[in-house]
Motif scaffolding. Structure first.
Motif: not given
Length: 393
Positions: A63, A69, A72, A100, A144, A281, A292-294, A299-300
């Protein structure tokens, strides 16, 4: 491009380790492999100094890294991730998305196309792996929940029509419409993979027979033995072991799976059916702390500590921060896997799974000159992609 020759190496070839061997390559392709010094007057020599010379590592599930990421959705992110992983031995990668909105996914596909043309100094992009959003909510892991949904034919057909670079799509096969989804993927040359799923054996058999031949990050976010009204059912984990031709991919970061499970996977599935993946990640190659993931937009927030990303409540993992050199090292040290087999799980097996083994995955004449030189501790010395040195320690 001048001919180049790697000499004085322990070459990890399909037939075994060739001590004191050499490799000659030209115009991005391997033209000779030998257990002795190849006579090639005028070739630029690279002295391996007795180190191992390996096929480049192929990451089929990644990722991000280096603070970026893929979601992004900037060219800068793509071009920042590729060199970070090349430094750690990855020569080919499949940029991976997360669950997403459709518009975000379409933008990722568009940016991939732009970045792919500009990526000359990092791990090669070999196609896109879409992870989600067709998942079991109960097995979402760090995905998510706002974006998780059942397969929508209008949606996935539109997405596939927008890019020729989609090579794999991970989904939960027990969902309504997931078998039809899998059939459509196969008919379009895309590998459907089982992921984030509560499927039982009967679901998995049907899915496998309809093209779902790979289990995404094996053991993570998937069912094991479950009970329903006092009756026990085999889950995806047991099914993958029982189906001999089912491939699995493993996050061998030393955290997601403990040594006994890595040993069990190797014992039952073997190196020919097990691919190593980073599932990295954005925090890969970065110091511990908040991340941040994503994508940066949706992101999370996560915490990186103890060599892994965790959800803020620390109740579950939220992704890996591994690099490929670490995966190979862990399989050798934690799972007692011979070096040559660990390398196979990092190169030849993922190449076969993703159907690029005609040109990648092993050091053979005619294949791409994707080569990594490393020492006994799998510390990367040199990374060569398509015959070009992109990293030297």
């Amino acid at each position: 491009m001048m001919q180049r020759k790697i000499t004085n190496g322990r070459i990890i070839a399909p037939q075994g380790i060739l001590k004191g061997g050499s490799i000659l390559f030209d115009d991005g392709k391997i033209i000779a492999v030998s257990s002795s010094n190849i006579d090639a007057p005028g070739a630029i020599e690279i002295d391996a100094g007795g180190k191992y010379v390996s096929p480049g590592f192929i990451d089929i599930h990644v990722h991000g890294g280096g603070g970026h990421d893929f979601m992004d959705n900037t060219v800068e992110a793509f071009l920042g991730i590729a060199p970070l992983h090349a430094k750690h031995g990855t020569t080919t990668m499949f940029p991976t998305t997360l669950s997403c909105e459709k518009d975000d996914l379409l933008e990722t596909l568009r940016i991939y196309d732009k970045a792919n043309k500009l990526n000359i100094s990092g791990s090669q992009f070999a196609g896109i792996h879409i992870e989600g959003p067709y998942f079991a909510l109960n097995q979402r892991g760090a995905q998510d929940p706002r974006f998780i949904r059942e397969p929508d034919p209008a949606e996935y057909k539109e997405v596939l029509s927008k890019s020729k670079h989609i090579k794999r799509w991970s989904a939960a096969p027990e969902l309504k419409g997931a078998i039809e989804f899998g059939k459509y993927m196969v008919s379009n040359g895309v590998l459907p993979a089982i992921a984030h799923t509560d499927a039982i054996y009967e679901d998995v058999i049907e899915a496998f027979n309809n093209g779902y031949t790979l289990a995404t990050h094996f053991y993570s976010a998937m069912s094991g033995v479950t009970r329903r009204n006092a009756y026990r059912y085999a889950g995806v984990i047991e099914s993958a072991y029982l189906i001999d031709k089912m491939d699995v991919e493993v996050i061998a970061d030393g955290v997601h799976l403990p040594a006994p499970l890595l040993k069990l996977i190797y014992k039952i599935k073997g190196p020919g059916r097990t691919a190593l993946i980073t599932d990295a990640m954005r925090a890969a190659g970065m110091p511990p702390g908040e991340s941040i993931l994503g994508g940066l937009k949706n992101g999370t927030k996560v915490i990186v500590e103890d060599g892994v990303a965790k959800m803020p409540d620390r109740n579950s993992f939220a992704g890996s921060v591994a690099t490929f050199d670490r995966l190979v090292w862990n399989m050798i040290q934690m799972a007692d896997v011979p070096l040559i087999e660990a390398v196979r799980m990092a190169s030849e097996t993922p190449a076969r799974i993703m159907n690029i083994n005609d040109r990648k995955g092993s050091l053979e004449v005619g294949k791409d000159a994707d080569i990594v030189i490393f020492d006994e501790n799998i510390q990367i010395d040199t990374t060569i992609i398509n015959g070009k040195i992109v990293y030297q320690s």
